[in-house]
Each structure stands twice: as C-alpha cells, then as structure tokens.
Design an enzyme around this catalytic site. Structure first.
Site, PDB file in Angstrom:
ATOM      1  N   THR A  59       0.972  -1.253  -0.270  1.00 43.01           N
ATOM      2  CA  THR A  59       0.176  -0.215  -0.276  1.00 43.01           C
ATOM      3  C   THR A  59       1.257   1.056  -0.011  1.00 43.01           C
ATOM      4  O   THR A  59       1.871   0.272  -0.201  1.00 43.01           O
ATOM      5  CB  THR A  59      -1.562   0.101   0.802  1.00 43.01           C
ATOM      6  N   LYS A  63       3.828   1.371  -4.019  1.00 44.49           N
ATOM      7  CA  LYS A  63       3.184   0.668  -5.417  1.00 44.49           C
ATOM      8  C   LYS A  63       4.532   0.429  -5.872  1.00 44.49           C
ATOM      9  O   LYS A  63       3.977  -0.569  -7.090  1.00 44.49           O
ATOM     10  CB  LYS A  63       2.251   0.820  -5.620  1.00 44.49           C
ATOM     11  N   ASP A  99      -6.360  -2.942  -7.719  1.00 42.78           N
ATOM     12  CA  ASP A  99      -6.853  -2.558  -7.350  1.00 42.78           C
ATOM     13  C   ASP A  99      -7.512  -1.649  -7.915  1.00 42.78           C
ATOM     14  O   ASP A  99      -9.089  -1.361  -7.942  1.00 42.78           O
ATOM     15  CB  ASP A  99      -5.609  -0.558  -6.945  1.00 42.78           C
ATOM     16  N   ALA A 121      -2.420  11.840  -8.719  1.00 41.83           N
ATOM     17  CA  ALA A 121      -1.433  11.686  -9.553  1.00 41.83           C
ATOM     18  C   ALA A 121      -0.621  10.064  -9.107  1.00 41.83           C
ATOM     19  O   ALA A 121       0.522   9.741  -9.308  1.00 41.83           O
ATOM     20  CB  ALA A 121      -0.679  12.282 -10.220  1.00 41.83           C
ATOM     21  N   GLY A 122      -1.152   9.168  -7.749  1.00 39.20           N
ATOM     22  CA  GLY A 122       0.220   8.188  -7.025  1.00 39.20           C
ATOM     23  C   GLY A 122      -0.139   7.057  -7.920  1.00 39.20           C
ATOM     24  O   GLY A 122      -0.679   7.329  -9.107  1.00 39.20           O
ATOM     25  N   GLY A 123       0.293   6.073  -7.343  1.00 38.88           N
ATOM     26  CA  GLY A 123       0.194   4.511  -7.602  1.00 38.88           C
ATOM     27  C   GLY A 123      -1.253   4.453  -7.752  1.00 38.88           C
ATOM     28  O   GLY A 123      -1.789   3.341  -8.827  1.00 38.88           O
TER      29      GLY A 123
HETATM   30  P1  NDP Z   1       0.977   7.247  -3.639  1.00 39.45           P
HETATM   31  O1  NDP Z   1       1.431   7.107  -2.417  1.00 39.45           O
HETATM   32  O2  NDP Z   1       1.050   6.846  -4.637  1.00 39.45           O
HETATM   33  O3  NDP Z   1      -0.028   8.544  -3.917  1.00 39.45           O
HETATM   34  C1  NDP Z   1       0.028   9.451  -2.861  1.00 39.45           C
HETATM   35  C2  NDP Z   1      -1.345  11.023  -3.876  1.00 39.45           C
HETATM   36  O4  NDP Z   1      -1.792  11.376  -3.267  1.00 39.45           O
HETATM   37  C3  NDP Z   1      -0.095  12.152  -5.055  1.00 39.45           C
HETATM   38  O5  NDP Z   1      -0.912  11.829  -5.927  1.00 39.45           O
HETATM   39  C4  NDP Z   1       0.774  13.048  -3.828  1.00 39.45           C
HETATM   40  O6  NDP Z   1       0.045  13.931  -4.638  1.00 39.45           O
HETATM   41  C5  NDP Z   1      -1.346  13.003  -3.008  1.00 39.45           C
HETATM   42  N1  NDP Z   1      -1.222  13.556  -1.518  1.00 39.45           N
HETATM   43  C6  NDP Z   1      -0.453  13.572  -0.454  1.00 39.45           C
HETATM   44  N2  NDP Z   1      -0.725  14.302   0.766  1.00 39.45           N
HETATM   45  C7  NDP Z   1      -1.532  15.021   0.002  1.00 39.45           C
HETATM   46  C8  NDP Z   1      -1.824  16.149   0.276  1.00 39.45           C
HETATM   47  N3  NDP Z   1      -1.720  16.831   1.727  1.00 39.45           N
HETATM   48  N4  NDP Z   1      -2.811  16.985  -0.543  1.00 39.45           N
HETATM   49  C9  NDP Z   1      -3.486  16.779  -1.301  1.00 39.45           C
HETATM   50  N5  NDP Z   1      -2.670  15.743  -2.668  1.00 39.45           N
HETATM   51  C10 NDP Z   1      -1.817  15.233  -1.401  1.00 39.45           C
HETATM   52  O7  NDP Z   1      -0.516   6.412  -3.263  1.00 39.45           O
HETATM   53  P2  NDP Z   1      -1.745   5.726  -3.270  1.00 39.45           P
HETATM   54  O8  NDP Z   1      -1.739   5.995  -4.697  1.00 39.45           O
HETATM   55  O9  NDP Z   1      -1.071   4.131  -3.379  1.00 39.45           O
HETATM   56  O10 NDP Z   1      -3.103   5.272  -2.212  1.00 39.45           O
HETATM   57  C11 NDP Z   1      -3.960   7.137  -2.062  1.00 39.45           C
HETATM   58  C12 NDP Z   1      -4.385   6.515  -1.482  1.00 39.45           C
HETATM   59  O11 NDP Z   1      -5.459   5.666  -1.695  1.00 39.45           O
HETATM   60  C13 NDP Z   1      -4.318   6.213   0.107  1.00 39.45           C
HETATM   61  O12 NDP Z   1      -5.097   6.954   0.912  1.00 39.45           O
HETATM   62  C14 NDP Z   1      -4.527   4.736   0.080  1.00 39.45           C
HETATM   63  O13 NDP Z   1      -4.274   4.309   1.464  1.00 39.45           O
HETATM   64  C15 NDP Z   1      -6.095   4.855  -0.501  1.00 39.45           C
HETATM   65  N6  NDP Z   1      -6.005   3.005  -1.211  1.00 39.45           N
HETATM   66  C16 NDP Z   1      -6.575   2.547  -0.736  1.00 39.45           C
HETATM   67  C17 NDP Z   1      -7.697   1.581  -1.540  1.00 39.45           C
HETATM   68  C18 NDP Z   1      -8.459   0.534  -0.854  1.00 39.45           C
HETATM   69  O14 NDP Z   1      -8.535  -0.788  -1.406  1.00 39.45           O
HETATM   70  N7  NDP Z   1      -9.926   1.426  -0.508  1.00 39.45           N
HETATM   71  C19 NDP Z   1      -6.397   0.777  -2.262  1.00 39.45           C
HETATM   72  C20 NDP Z   1      -5.823   1.768  -3.211  1.00 39.45           C
HETATM   73  C21 NDP Z   1      -5.171   2.666  -2.073  1.00 39.45           C
HETATM   74  P3  NDP Z   1       1.669  14.380  -5.228  1.00 39.45           P
HETATM   75  O15 NDP Z   1       2.042  13.828  -5.845  1.00 39.45           O
HETATM   76  O16 NDP Z   1       2.083  15.855  -4.839  1.00 39.45           O
HETATM   77  O17 NDP Z   1       2.731  14.408  -3.662  1.00 39.45           O
END
Ligand code: NDP
Length: 263
Positions: A59, A63, A99, A121-123
């Site tokens: 998670t 990822k 996912d 724009a994360g994973g």
């Molecule tokens: P990543 O770390 O790959 O990406 C995080 C993203 O969140 C980036 O786009 C980042 O922006 C942004 N971000 C982080 N903090 C902030 C903030 N304070 N304000 C605005 N943008 C922010 O994470 P994942 O993609 O792996 O996961 C994202 C979320 O999805 C998590 O909360 C995870 O728990 C949830 N999730 C839930 C699942 C489920 O089964 N329900 C499955 C998968 C994920 P920047 O690029 O600017 O840093």
C-alpha cells in the site's frame, strides 16, 4: 503455515490482516497475514524474502517501488507499472495489480459514468485512470505536483495542477490522494474541491473506514458518496484468490471477507 503481509507506511490503519485472516480461519487455510511498516520502499524485496513470505499486498507509498522489485509482472500491472499484490513463485517475485478491478466493482452502483475527475497522481490514480480509459471514459487528473502528471498526459487524460485547473462537469469525482488518511487535508485547495463537487453527480474516496474531509464536503452538498470499503473488498478478494492459488472458491472468499468488515 504460509505467511502473508501488507507493506506500507503508514500501515497500522490497514484492515487487510483482518480481512485475509478471517478468510483463512473460516476456510481452514493454513496461513497467517501480518502487517509490516516499511520506511524505505527499496528494501521491499529484501524484506519480503527475509520474512519468508508466500505473498503480500503493498500500500501507500510503495506500489511503484513494488513494481521495480518484481522478477515478473502479470496482467493489468504490466500496463500501469504499479503493483499491489506480490506472489512468491518458487523464489521469484511475481507482481499483480488488483486495485483497478476492485474499484470498478465498487462503482458498479453508479450508473452512466462517462466523465471522471481524479484527485491524485500516485500509484492508485495510475491504476484507476488506465482502467477508466480502457472503459472508454473521459478522464481528468488534478494533482498537487506537476511532474507526476506526465504518465496521465501520455495516457490521454486532461491534466492539471492546482494553479492551472479549469472546471468542467463530471459524473464521478474520486479522491485517490492520501490527503485525509492520517490528516485533515482536502485533496486540493477548498475552492477547487468545492466547485468540482458542485459540478459532479457522484463522489468516491479510496480511503476507507472514515469520513474524510473530502467526503464530509460531499455530504454537506448532498452528493451521493462512498468511501473505499468496497474497493478494499474488491481488491482483497482478487488478491486472496492469487494467494491461495485456486484452492478456495471466490464466493466463499468474498463472503468471509465481507463478514470481517463488521468486526
Ligand atoms: P501514492 O503515495 O502513490 O500517491 C499519493 C498521492 O496523494 C499523490 O498524488 C500525492 O500528491 C497526493 N497527496 C498526498 N498528500 C496530499 C495532500 N496533503 N494534498 C494533496 N495531495 C496529496 O499513494 P497511493 O496512490 O498508493 O494511495 C493513495 C490513497 O489511496 C491512500 O490513501 C490509500 O490508502 C488509498 N487506497 C485505498 C485502497 C482501497 O482498497 N480502498 C486501495 C489503494 C489505495 P503529490 O504527487 O503532490 O505528492
């Protein structure tokens, strides 16, 4: 006994151990699922083998690092470069992504979704956007950091950072950022999030088990919303099927996993 784990940081909030252990216990599958807080994603492969794991989930925020750690990538994960499920196949690390299918399952009740806005724009965003495009949807991605938007531009999405954002109408708006997971931030400045919600039909958050500030705002605006619990269930069932390699029935896995949500 087979050993499984979830890797992440933070990871204490994760319900995956409860979900998978409930299935293993109810169906007499000799396995145990733990959680592992991992600070440095580059240590994932080493830690996986040091713990003697048969499989794992990955998670936030590892990822994309998980993809790099694998010997072989299968299925949808190949397309997105993002892995949330790892399988130990005779000492080789095989990577999958469950996912996106989990999320498609979660939004089945929302009808006529053609235009989607993703915050983040994360994973997770990569997996969702890629699947939405495959489904023929029109996808907009809004992220705090511009550099991360390149993948989405190449995919054919409209992309914006907070300074360049231009409003449209959306059938579905999704928070796929980790804003609201351990803090009380919105996924973008309030003026952007509020106008987006005023122009959308449905709202979903990937975060589960709480009403995030994003969902709270949707609630105040009387928009139909859901948290990430069904996505969690969807991806969890698919991951468990990979863990047990066909030895348990999908309907049984789903039944016991869903039951664990009430615990
Ligand atoms: P990543 O770390 O790959 O990406 C995080 C993203 O969140 C980036 O786009 C980042 O922006 C942004 N971000 C982080 N903090 C902030 C903030 N304070 N304000 C605005 N943008 C922010 O994470 P994942 O993609 O792996 O996961 C994202 C979320 O999805 C998590 O909360 C995870 O728990 C949830 N999730 C839930 C699942 C489920 O089964 N329900 C499955 C998968 C994920 P920047 O690029 O600017 O840093």
């Amino acid at each position: 006994m087979k050993l499984f784990s979830i890797f992440g940081n933070p990871v204490t909030h994760s319900r995956s151990p409860l979900m998978h252990n409930s299935v293993f216990k109810a169906l007499n599958y000799d396995a145990c699922y733990t959680r592992t807080e991992l600070q440095d994603g580059t240590q994932l492969r080493k830690t996986f083998f040091a713990l003697g794991l048969s499989g794992a989930n990955v998670t936030v925020p590892h990822k994309e690092e998980a993809y790099k750690a694998c010997d072989e990538i299968r299925g949808f994960a190949k397309k997105v470069g993002v892995v949330n499920t790892l399988i130990n196949e005779n000492g080789k690390l095989i990577g999958y992504n469950t996912d996106a299918d989990g999320f498609i399952y979660a939004i089945e009740e929302f009808k006529n979704i053609k235009k989607v806005l993703l915050f983040g724009a994360g994973g997770t965003a990569k997996a969702l956007a890629t699947r939405f495009i495959q489904e023929g949807m029109d996808v907009t991605v809004v992220n705090r950091t511009q550099e991360r938007l390149l993948y989405f531009q190449e995919l054919g999405c409209d992309t914006y950072n907070w300074d360049t954002f231009t409003l449209s109408h959306y059938d579905l708006v999704v928070n796929s950022t980790s804003a609201g997971l351990k803090d009380s931030y919105l996924p973008a400045p309030k003026e952007i999030v509020a106008t987006v919600l005023d122009n959308s039909s449905y709202v979903a958050d990937a975060i589960y088990g709480k009403v995030t500030p994003f969902l709270q705002l949707a609630k105040e605006k009387n928009i139909i919303y859901k948290d990430g619990a069904d996505m969690l269930l969807g991806q969890g069932v698919l991951a468990n099927e990979l863990f047990v390699k066909g030895r348990l029935k999908k309907d049984d896995i789903k039944y016991h996993m869903q039951k664990s949500f009430a615990l």
